[in-house]
Design an enzyme around this catalytic site. Structure first.
Site: not given
Ligand code: SAH
Ligand code: SF4
Length: 379
Positions: A112, A130, A137, A141, A144, A190-191, A222, A244-246, A321, A364
């Site tokens: 995507e 983006c 990945c 997480c 995600c 992906g990372e 990111s 991405s701290l979260h 989301n 994502c």
């Molecule tokens: N892997 C890397 C780069 C992309 S991850 C990383 O983790 O930073 C994709 C981004 O989308 C991350 O910042 C994640 O927090 C966000 N994301 C994933 N699922 C989401 C959701 N359901 N709602 C909002 N943001 C989301």
């Molecule tokens: Fe991978 Fe980023 Fe999604 Fe975590 S948030 S699973 S590192 S794509």
């Protein structure tokens, strides 16, 4: 060649019929590699620059219209090379203009990419794209969609960059001096730092004046935090950094981001403090607010401690989301505002990023997850 690994022949899905499968996809060459490859065929370096311009600025997909390249070379290129873009599988446009593409790669894997509009002070629409760097990945997480799909493979440099070609073509963004696609964020599937080799080649190619011409100040990578890749990205200076701290504690991070949390939060923070920053650069912390999981006042106070411990940083608060079937829920507006207020009261810059494109699964991995479910249902 600067890089030893030969670019892959990456034909499109019609390759089998057209005999493209043995041709080299020129999207897989960096400019120095293209120069070396053409030199091997007996052509001077300026030809490579011309070809590069055709590929990345004029977005040519065949050799016929390359008017400043001799007929003989065009013929030779046709026999041994191709310029193969991914196919557009689906496009979804949200009510806020956010546009999401599901792209099919040469081996039928799907990824995507999302275009996000914003309006400048003068009222002009500008776009941020983006980008994905892996199919799936491995980091797992739990919030995600991509993370829950697991890891399939790394994307190549050409696949990473071809997302930009598809977007520019869609936007009719053909004037490199006045681009409407302004910024790139590596926040798709992906990372990126686990595919550092192809990421770095893509970032170097983006930097070429004669090509896509994105300076590092228009690009943000990111990451959930990968020790080796962070060091390499910092040394390269090829992009801004978002983390991405979260979660503000190691314990909560282990629950939300089990893969990333294998590297303890304390070590990540220490590394960020020695990360080489550009002039006026600040590290962005991304903090995804999940209802009643990490959006309480206690977590806000813990987050303040973290941000204060990292020189030159800022926070983006992202509202989750909601994904069907996910164990998490979106936070209420009340809780989001209360969380933000605690940060502001402590003098910390925090910006709430509303997830755009909520009606089109724009987070994502969500569109791919939806497509897979629909296809399973149709079977
Ligand atoms: N892997 C890397 C780069 C992309 S991850 C990383 O983790 O930073 C994709 C981004 O989308 C991350 O910042 C994640 O927090 C966000 N994301 C994933 N699922 C989401 C959701 N359901 N709602 C909002 N943001 C989301
Ligand atoms: Fe991978 Fe980023 Fe999604 Fe975590 S948030 S699973 S590192 S794509």
């Amino acid at each position: 060649m600067q890089d030893t690994q030969a670019p892959q022949a990456a034909p499109d899905s019609t390759a089998a019929d057209s005999g493209l499968e043995h041709r080299i996809n020129l999207l897989e060459f960096t400019l120095p590699e293209l120069k070396d490859w053409l030199a091997g065929l007996g052509h001077p370096a300026f030809r490579a620059v011309q070809l590069w311009q055709w590929i990345w600025q004029h977005m040519a997909r065949d050799f016929d219209n390359m008017s400043n390249i001799s007929k003989a070379l065009r013929q030779q290129l046709k026999e041994i090379a191709c310029i193969s873009w991914p196919e557009v599988d689906r496009i979804q446009v949200s009510s806020d203009g956010t546009t999401k593409f599901l792209l099919r790669l040469a081996d039928n894997e799907r990824i995507e990419t999302v275009l996000i509009p914003s309006t400048s002070r003068e009222g002009n629409v500008r776009w941020t794209q983006c980008l994905s760097t892996q199919v799936g990945c491995a980091m797992g997480c739990t919030f995600c969609s991509t993370g829950t799909m697991g890891f399939t493979r790394n994307m190549t440099m050409g696949e990473i960059l071809s997302q930009i070609l598809v977007a520019r073509d869609y936007l009719h963004d053909t004037r490199p001096q006045w681009p409407i696609l302004r910024n790139l964020v590596f926040m798709g599937m992906g990372e990126p730092l686990l595919n550092y080799r192809e990421l770095e080649r893509a970032l170097r190619a983006l930097n070429e004046n004669a090509g896509l011409n994105f300076s590092p100040r228009r690009i943000t990578v990111s990451t959930c935090g990968i020790r080796k890749g962070l060091q390499e990205l910092g040394e390269s200076g090829l992009a801004f950094l978002a983390i991405s701290l979260h979660a503000p504690t190691q314990e909560l991070r282990q629950k939300l981001m089990p893969g990333a949390a294998r590297w303890p939060l304390e070590d990540l923070i220490a590394t960020l403090n020695s990360y080489p920053l550009k002039t006026r650069e600040r590290i962005t912390f991304e903090y995804l607010l999940l209802g009643h999981v990490n959006d309480g006042p206690e977590q806000a106070r813990q987050l303040i401690r973290i941000v204060r411990s990292v020189r030159k940083s800022k926070i983006n608060l992202i509202v989750y989301n909601a994904t069907p079937g996910s164990p998490y829920e979106a936070p209420s507006e009340e809780r989001v505002l209360a969380f933000e207020k605690i940060l502001w009261d402590a003098g910390i810059t925090a910006v709430i990023r509303k997830s755009k494109g909520q009606d089109i699964d724009a987070a994502c991995g969500q569109l791919k997850a939806t497509a897979l479910k629909e296809e399973e249902g149709a079977r």
